[in-house]
Design a protein around this motif. Structure first.
Motif, PDB file in Angstrom:
ATOM      1  N   GLU A  42      33.404  14.067  36.890  1.00  0.00           N
ATOM      2  CA  GLU A  42      33.008  15.441  36.588  1.00  0.00           C
ATOM      3  C   GLU A  42      31.899  15.457  35.544  1.00  0.00           C
ATOM      4  N   GLN A  43      32.015  14.568  34.566  1.00  0.00           N
ATOM      5  CA  GLN A  43      31.035  14.531  33.478  1.00  0.00           C
ATOM      6  C   GLN A  43      29.770  13.747  33.853  1.00  0.00           C
ATOM      7  N   THR A  44      29.961  12.643  34.555  1.00  0.00           N
ATOM      8  CA  THR A  44      28.820  11.746  34.802  1.00  0.00           C
ATOM      9  C   THR A  44      28.055  12.064  36.098  1.00  0.00           C
ATOM     10  N   VAL A  45      28.681  12.838  37.001  1.00  0.00           N
ATOM     11  CA  VAL A  45      28.035  13.132  38.284  1.00  0.00           C
ATOM     12  C   VAL A  45      27.859  14.629  38.495  1.00  0.00           C
ATOM     13  N   PHE A  46      28.960  15.372  38.511  1.00  0.00           N
ATOM     14  CA  PHE A  46      28.904  16.776  38.919  1.00  0.00           C
ATOM     15  C   PHE A  46      28.325  17.705  37.857  1.00  0.00           C
ATOM     16  N   GLU A  52      22.203  18.613  41.903  1.00  0.00           N
ATOM     17  CA  GLU A  52      21.780  19.804  42.627  1.00  0.00           C
ATOM     18  C   GLU A  52      20.331  19.699  43.086  1.00  0.00           C
ATOM     19  N   ARG A  53      19.500  19.120  42.262  1.00  0.00           N
ATOM     20  CA  ARG A  53      18.088  18.994  42.626  1.00  0.00           C
ATOM     21  C   ARG A  53      17.904  18.141  43.881  1.00  0.00           C
ATOM     22  N   LEU A  55      20.452  17.388  46.272  1.00  0.00           N
ATOM     23  CA  LEU A  55      21.301  17.672  47.427  1.00  0.00           C
ATOM     24  C   LEU A  55      21.309  19.124  47.895  1.00  0.00           C
ATOM     25  N   ALA A  56      20.911  20.055  47.026  1.00  0.00           N
ATOM     26  CA  ALA A  56      20.932  21.472  47.419  1.00  0.00           C
ATOM     27  C   ALA A  56      20.046  21.719  48.629  1.00  0.00           C
ATOM     28  N   GLY A  57      20.564  22.453  49.597  1.00  0.00           N
ATOM     29  CA  GLY A  57      19.822  22.759  50.808  1.00  0.00           C
ATOM     30  C   GLY A  57      19.968  21.712  51.895  1.00  0.00           C
ATOM     31  N   LYS A  58      20.618  20.581  51.567  1.00  0.00           N
ATOM     32  CA  LYS A  58      20.786  19.511  52.552  1.00  0.00           C
ATOM     33  C   LYS A  58      22.233  19.362  53.008  1.00  0.00           C
ATOM     34  N   TYR A 106      26.041   8.092  44.118  1.00  0.00           N
ATOM     35  CA  TYR A 106      26.606   9.233  44.833  1.00  0.00           C
ATOM     36  C   TYR A 106      25.520   9.971  45.609  1.00  0.00           C
ATOM     37  N   ILE A 107      24.392  10.185  44.952  1.00  0.00           N
ATOM     38  CA  ILE A 107      23.273  10.879  45.601  1.00  0.00           C
ATOM     39  C   ILE A 107      22.742  10.055  46.774  1.00  0.00           C
ATOM     40  N   ALA A 108      22.566   8.758  46.562  1.00  0.00           N
ATOM     41  CA  ALA A 108      22.030   7.890  47.624  1.00  0.00           C
ATOM     42  C   ALA A 108      22.957   7.860  48.827  1.00  0.00           C
TER      43      ALA A 108
END
Length: 304
Positions: A42-46, A52-53, A55-58, A106-108
């Motif tokens: 929660e602290q290190t990822v979310f 958001e930059r 993954l948002a919209g994808k 996580y993003i990758a």
């Protein structure tokens, strides 16, 4: 944030509705308040704006408290936390993972699954628009009984349309009705030589082995022994049915040796080059099929 770019949701039903409207996959993140690794993510990822930059919209990210959503947790067979389950807008699993992840990891991972999903979805849409449906009926024949184009109305799971109650059948009754052999698998090619040497060698009827009501013909006695000791290693997945068709249409149609492919050293058969290409783009989507097939579910065999 505008509704059309909102990334994180906490209500599954709302998230699914939005995903269907925007035609985006969903990433379900399962966690719990008592789970220390979950709280660390929660602290290190979310909590990081980079998430958001990127993954948002994808995709649509749904944060799920496992203790408050036991049915959803059980539905997707989540038994450790944190866990992430990628699904499409029909609720079918695209990918699944568990354990703590870094922000960049996580993003990758999310972008990789999203990219495969987008490519395969685009292929399906293009084929539908061109009139090239995933099921190539033109070269399918029914081998049991009369031959002819396979009717589109036939499904793997059929529902009775008359008013008469269906007769009760015992397992013994069903087994007695099924033929001993449905068809010669792999067009008679030796499954052992194919897996171990990637060589298309015709087997012999005298070196045949019956497995799951299909006849596998081996090149020799050594191959028969190898197959008999571990048939699951050599037989094609899903009784040789095309996994792409099963995903897209929920039908069990056998693939062809002309369009074969190994993935994870497991053999898959496809009904067309297009379907094999779709599998190549996003194999994880199709190998996670939960279908439990019996030979009687296979609709037809290929006449080559």
């Amino acid at each position: 944030m505008a509704a059309d770019t909102q990334l994180v949701y906490h209500d599954f039903r709302e998230a699914m509705q939005v995903a269907r409207e925007r035609q985006l996959p969903l990433l379900l993140h399962f966690g719990a308040e008592w789970c220390n690794p979950c709280q660390r993510m929660e602290q290190t990822v979310f909590a990081r704006p980079e998430l958001e930059r990127n993954l948002a919209g994808k995709l649509i990210l749904v944060k799920i408290d496992a203790d408050r959503s036991p049915e959803l947790t059980q539905m997707y067979r989540v038994n450790s936390y944190p866990s992430d389950v990628f699904i499409d807008t029909q609720g079918r699993v695209l990918s699944k993972s568990s354990g703590v992840s870094s922000l960049q990891g996580y993003i990758a991972s999310a972008l990789q699954v999203e990219s495969r999903y987008r490519q395969s979805t685009q292929l399906v849409q293009e084929r539908q628009e061109s009139g090239n449906s995933p099921a190539p009926y033109s070269f399918l024949d029914i081998r049991l009984g009369q031959t002819g184009p396979f009717p589109e109305s036939v499904q793997v799971s059929q529902t009775r349309t008359d008013s008469k109650p269906a007769p009760t059948e015992t397992l013994t009754d069903i087994e007695e009705k099924e033929p001993e052999v449905v068809f010669v698998a792999l067009d008679g090619y030796c499954p052992v030589r194919l897996r171990e040497k990637r060589s298309w060698v015709k087997g012999a009827e005298k070196h045949s082995f019956i497995y799951q009501q299909q006849e596998y013909r081996c090149a020799g006695e050594d191959e028969v022994k190898a197959f008999e000791s571990n048939p699951d290693d050599y037989a094609p997945r899903l009784l040789g049915c095309d996994p792409v068709l099963m995903w897209e249409t929920d039908r069990a149609l056998p693939g062809s040796t002309e369009f074969a492919a190994y993935y994870g050293n497991q053999l898959y058969l496809f009904t067309s080059e297009e379907n094999r290409e779709m599998f190549r783009i996003d194999p994880q989507r199709y190998i996670d099929l939960k279908h439990v097939l019996a030979p009687r579910d296979v609709e037809a065999t290929l006449i080559r």
